[in-house]
Scaffold this motif. Sequence first.
Motif, PDB file in Angstrom:
ATOM      1  N   GLY A   1      37.877 -28.985  30.277  1.00 25.92           N
ATOM      2  CA  GLY A   1      37.330 -29.771  29.181  1.00 25.92           C
ATOM      3  C   GLY A   1      36.560 -30.958  29.704  1.00 25.92           C
ATOM      4  O   GLY A   1      36.208 -31.023  30.889  1.00 25.92           O
TER       5      GLY A   1
ATOM      6  N   ASP B   1      35.078 -39.088  22.801  1.00 23.54           N
ATOM      7  CA  ASP B   1      35.378 -37.706  22.451  1.00 23.54           C
ATOM      8  C   ASP B   1      36.116 -37.027  23.599  1.00 23.54           C
ATOM      9  O   ASP B   1      35.778 -37.236  24.764  1.00 23.54           O
TER      10      ASP B   1
ATOM     11  N   ARG C   1      28.317 -33.471  27.169  1.00 19.44           N
ATOM     12  CA  ARG C   1      29.423 -32.545  27.420  1.00 19.44           C
ATOM     13  C   ARG C   1      28.896 -31.176  27.840  1.00 19.44           C
ATOM     14  O   ARG C   1      29.476 -30.519  28.717  1.00 19.44           O
TER      15      ARG C   1
ATOM     16  N   HIS D   1      38.612 -37.840  18.782  1.00 22.58           N
ATOM     17  CA  HIS D   1      37.299 -38.435  18.524  1.00 22.58           C
ATOM     18  C   HIS D   1      37.511 -39.769  17.823  1.00 22.58           C
ATOM     19  O   HIS D   1      38.347 -39.869  16.922  1.00 22.58           O
TER      20      HIS D   1
ATOM     21  N   GLN E   1      37.785 -26.963  21.926  1.00 21.72           N
ATOM     22  CA  GLN E   1      38.404 -27.634  20.779  1.00 21.72           C
ATOM     23  C   GLN E   1      38.340 -29.148  20.952  1.00 21.72           C
ATOM     24  O   GLN E   1      38.702 -29.674  22.005  1.00 21.72           O
ATOM     25  N   GLN E   2      37.914 -29.826  19.907  1.00 16.91           N
ATOM     26  CA  GLN E   2      37.922 -31.283  19.927  1.00 16.91           C
ATOM     27  C   GLN E   2      39.357 -31.758  19.699  1.00 16.91           C
ATOM     28  O   GLN E   2      39.955 -31.479  18.664  1.00 16.91           O
TER      29      GLN E   2
ATOM     30  N   HIS F   1      37.366 -33.079  24.576  1.00 16.99           N
ATOM     31  CA  HIS F   1      37.350 -31.647  24.271  1.00 16.99           C
ATOM     32  C   HIS F   1      38.127 -30.890  25.334  1.00 16.99           C
ATOM     33  O   HIS F   1      38.085 -31.264  26.510  1.00 16.99           O
TER      34      HIS F   1
END
Length: 171
Positions: A135, A54, A82, A64, A60-61, A56
């Motif tokens: 992130g 993942d 995270r 993935h 916002q992702q 981020h």
Amino acid sequence: MTTQQQQQLAPSIEELEEQEQRLTFDRFTYDDAWALGSLMVELARERRLPVAIDIHRGGQQLFHAALPGSAPDNDAWIVRKRRVVERYGAASYLVGSRFRAKGTTFENSSRLDADTYAAHGGSFPIRLEQAGIIGAVTVSGLPQVEDHRLVVAALEKFLGRPARSPGGSTD
């Protein structure tokens, strides 16, 4: 491998801090997220690792992937790891290691909900050189030191910044 053997092979706090200083970005775009995530998938597939990956940025992702053998629990672990990076501004494995170095655990001493935060290896800050943490890149599915090492290996390859050997040269 036993827990004691894993701890003996685990990076020191100094090594973990050096990784964070070395593995920084000058920029991090949507395309960078895709390229880094794709590289991580490639590395995991080559090694036949049952992981979820993942990335981020700013809530916002951006990427993935769940590879064969991963499970829905891996996604929950990703979120919890995270959150540690976001709260402490450091890799989840480094945060857990700092608690262990004090003779305690994150779970016992952080006073944070263990269902919300997990200071286990596998989440690493995306740090811009001029802006700080924006992130995190996270892996779940392996023992924590292996999750951490997979993220670091991918970042080293992506950024072209291999680990320094004890003598100061690159590996």
